[in-house]
Design a protein around this motif. Structure first.
Motif, short mmCIF file in Angstrom:
data_model
loop_
_atom_site.label_atom_id
_atom_site.label_comp_id
_atom_site.label_asym_id
_atom_site.label_seq_id
_atom_site.Cartn_x
_atom_site.Cartn_y
_atom_site.Cartn_z
N GLY A 21 0.82 -1.07 0.01
CA GLY A 21 0.03 0.00 0.01
C GLY A 21 0.89 1.30 -0.01
N ALA A 22 0.22 2.39 -0.34
CA ALA A 22 0.86 3.62 -0.35
C ALA A 22 1.41 4.10 1.05
CB ALA A 22 -0.07 4.56 -1.01
N ASP A 23 0.95 3.85 1.98
CA ASP A 23 1.28 4.38 3.21
C ASP A 23 2.29 3.85 4.13
OD1 ASP A 23 -0.88 6.18 2.95
OD2 ASP A 23 -2.44 4.80 3.91
N THR A 24 3.01 2.89 3.37
CA THR A 24 4.14 2.15 4.08
C THR A 24 5.26 3.04 3.69
OG1 THR A 24 4.67 0.59 2.35
CG2 THR A 24 3.09 0.08 3.98
N LEU A 25 6.48 2.46 4.42
CA LEU A 25 7.84 3.15 3.97
C LEU A 25 8.69 2.43 3.09
CD1 LEU A 25 8.95 3.69 7.82
CD2 LEU A 25 8.22 5.48 6.24
N THR A 132 13.93 -7.16 10.61
CA THR A 132 13.44 -7.98 11.70
C THR A 132 13.13 -6.94 12.83
OG1 THR A 132 15.58 -8.59 12.20
CG2 THR A 132 14.41 -10.26 11.41
N ASP A 133 13.65 -5.76 12.54
CA ASP A 133 13.08 -4.85 13.74
C ASP A 133 13.37 -3.44 13.07
OD1 ASP A 133 12.39 -3.33 16.02
OD2 ASP A 133 14.27 -3.58 17.06
N GLY A 134 12.86 -2.39 13.54
CA GLY A 134 12.99 -0.98 13.19
C GLY A 134 12.03 -0.56 11.72
N PHE A 135 10.77 -1.18 11.92
CA PHE A 135 9.82 -1.12 10.78
C PHE A 135 9.18 0.18 10.64
CE2 PHE A 135 9.52 -5.54 12.45
CZ PHE A 135 10.12 -6.48 11.54
N ASP A 136 9.27 0.94 11.76
CA ASP A 136 8.71 2.46 11.59
C ASP A 136 9.77 3.32 11.16
OD1 ASP A 136 10.29 2.20 13.93
OD2 ASP A 136 8.88 3.39 15.29
N ARG A 137 10.70 3.11 10.80
CA ARG A 137 12.03 3.91 10.53
C ARG A 137 12.21 3.81 9.00
NH1 ARG A 137 15.15 0.98 15.04
NH2 ARG A 137 13.82 1.65 16.88
N ALA A 138 12.17 5.11 8.34
CA ALA A 138 12.26 5.19 7.12
C ALA A 138 13.77 4.90 6.45
CB ALA A 138 12.11 6.51 6.69
N THR A 141 18.54 5.26 0.73
CA THR A 141 18.97 4.57 -0.67
C THR A 141 19.81 3.36 -0.33
OG1 THR A 141 18.46 6.89 -1.82
CG2 THR A 141 20.07 4.95 -2.88
N ASP A 142 19.51 2.26 -0.86
CA ASP A 142 20.44 1.11 -0.58
C ASP A 142 20.27 0.46 0.56
OD1 ASP A 142 22.19 -0.38 -2.33
OD2 ASP A 142 23.83 0.15 -1.23
N GLN A 143 19.24 0.65 1.22
CA GLN A 143 18.71 -0.12 2.59
C GLN A 143 17.34 -0.78 2.13
OE1 GLN A 143 18.45 2.65 5.75
NE2 GLN A 143 20.67 2.62 6.30
N ILE A 144 17.38 -2.06 2.76
CA ILE A 144 16.24 -2.83 2.57
C ILE A 144 14.92 -2.39 3.54
CG2 ILE A 144 15.21 -4.91 3.01
CD1 ILE A 144 17.27 -6.38 1.50
N TRP A 145 13.87 -2.29 3.30
CA TRP A 145 12.61 -2.05 4.17
C TRP A 145 11.70 -3.11 3.76
CZ3 TRP A 145 7.41 -1.84 4.22
CH2 TRP A 145 6.90 -1.46 5.47
N GLY A 146 11.10 -3.70 4.86
CA GLY A 146 9.94 -4.91 4.67
C GLY A 146 8.96 -4.48 5.84
N PRO A 147 7.96 -5.15 5.56
CA PRO A 147 6.82 -5.19 6.81
C PRO A 147 7.17 -6.20 7.86
CG PRO A 147 6.08 -6.17 5.00
CD PRO A 147 7.20 -5.62 4.58
N PHE A 168 22.45 1.90 10.16
CA PHE A 168 22.69 3.03 11.35
C PHE A 168 22.26 4.40 10.71
CE2 PHE A 168 25.52 -0.32 12.78
CZ PHE A 168 25.49 -0.37 14.25
N GLU A 169 21.93 5.29 11.53
CA GLU A 169 21.71 6.59 11.11
C GLU A 169 22.45 7.56 12.21
OE1 GLU A 169 17.72 8.83 10.46
OE2 GLU A 169 17.73 8.10 12.30
N ARG A 170 22.82 8.65 11.63
CA ARG A 170 23.65 9.76 12.40
C ARG A 170 23.05 10.94 12.11
NH1 ARG A 170 29.86 11.30 11.50
NH2 ARG A 170 29.92 13.18 12.86
N ARG A 171 22.67 11.48 13.17
CA ARG A 171 21.84 13.06 13.23
C ARG A 171 23.19 14.03 13.15
NH1 ARG A 171 16.85 14.00 11.62
NH2 ARG A 171 17.41 15.97 12.36
#
Length: 368
Positions: A21-25, A132-138, A141-147, A168-171
């Motif tokens: 669907g359109a509302d996922t990441l 397997t974790d972090g499903f709510d984090r966008a 590029t070059d990273q996998i996302w799955g529900p 990882f992510e760094r602010r």
């Protein structure tokens, strides 16, 4: 009613959009790029029989997909008979998942493989794993996302999770310089013969070849690593000169020879979401709008030649990159996966101020 299709690219590309669907990441690669990766033009495959792909339609709508392929270089180097699956995207539908996985298993078994493992999109040096974790984090590029239902679908079909990985992510706006290289030490390194090689559109081919040499030397002892040929590397990076920001990648030479590289690109996912990962007449407008506002970047490769490890080359590159990213208006930088067993890289990443973004695992099944 469900229908299994093989090598039907239109349904393969469309399946995740319908499944999630359109509302996922979820963010798809560009349609043209995905088609190119799956074709015999990809030098990863010695011939067309090394890869196939399946999609499943339910009531005429594509709701799942998977690739089945061989990485012969990996099997030869690591003495395995492993088939790979990749791009496993599926609605929360056990019947559809079973059809896809059984099709991939049958294909791999017919090739003489004794195990099926994935995701590999399409190798371990590209996108790998099932989230397997972090499903709510966008994702970047070059990273996998799955529900969150994908691991359960795999386990229901006899797959076991192993080889944990983390992205990882760094602010940069709130954690700008946790790994500062003092000016005096920077000056000493430059006096010793280290220098920054220019990364521009005119020099991108040379810098990418530097990066490939560094990749093959610095990663040679990493699990699952397979040396990347020039043909494979440049096939994957074909369009990089059009999307790169020359300010944020850094290549260090020592007396004219490559010593280290950190290759970063702007995060294209906001743009890809806006255009649906398709070439459109409105693309130039959307690209200019995105370019004016982009504030996320992603490091797709980082390495130092073995003979220069422990000589502050990595802090030199990262400090320079961080400074130039901040000057260019970037606020966040992401990184591709690091295996849990790679303790040194994990420590280095955490020392740089990065925090975990996504958790991933490979999933495998023995084929009997």
């Amino acid at each position: 009613m469900i229908e299994l299709l093989e090598r039907d690219f239109a349904s393969f590309f469309a399946a995740p959009f319908h499944a999630y669907g359109a509302d996922t990441l979820y963010v798809s690669p560009m349609k043209a790029d995905l088609k190119r990766f799956l074709s015999i033009k990809n030098p990863l495959f010695s011939d067309a029989s090394d890869i196939t792909y399946f999609s499943v339609k339910r009531q005429g709508k594509p709701v799942g997909r998977i690739t089945a392929h061989l990485h012969r270089g990996s099997n030869d180097l690591h003495h395995e008979a492993r088939g790979c699956f990749g791009f496993f995207d599926c609605a929360n539908d056990p019947e559809v998942a079973a059809q896809l996985l059984q099709a991939a298993e049958s294909w791999a078994r017919a090739k003489g493989m004794t195990r099926l493992t994935g995701n590999f999109n399409l190798t371990a040096m590209q996108q790998a794993g099932i989230m397997t974790d972090g499903f709510d984090r966008a994702p970047f590029t070059d990273q996998i996302w799955g529900p969150g239902h994908l691991p359960g679908l795999l386990e229901e079909n006899g797959y076991k999770a192993h080889f944990p990985m983390t992205t990882f992510e760094r602010r940069l706006d709130t954690n700008p310089a946790p790994q500062v290289l003092p000016d005096e030490q920077r000056a000493q390194l430059l006096e010793q013969g280290f220098s920054f090689a220019p990364v521009t559109r005119a020099t991108i081919a040379e810098r990418l070849e530097d990066a490939r040499a560094i990749l093959n030397c610095s990663f040679k002892d990493n699990p699952m690593f397979v040396p990347v040929t020039a043909e494979e590397f440049h096939f994957q990076a074909k369009d990089m000169k059009w999307i790169m920001d020359p300010r944020i990648s850094k290549v260090v030479h020592y007396r004219g020879q490559p010593a280290g590289a950190v290759i970063a690109i702007p995060d294209l996912n906001p743009l890809l979401r806006r255009i649906g990962s398709r070439l459109r007449l409105s693309l130039p407008y959307h690209y200019l709008k995105y370019k004016a506002r982009r504030d996320r970047a992603v490091v797709i490769f980082q390495g130092v030649m073995p003979e220069f490890q422990g000589r502050s080359v990595n802090p030199l590159m990262l400090s320079e990159m961080t400074r130039d990213m901040m000057a260019a208006g970037y606020k966040t930088v992401g990184g591709t996966w690091i295996a849990e067993e790679n303790a040194a890289s994990l420590r280095q990443t955490e020392k740089a101020g990065a925090v975990p973004l996504h958790r991933l695992h490979l999933f495998s099944k023995e084929l009997t």
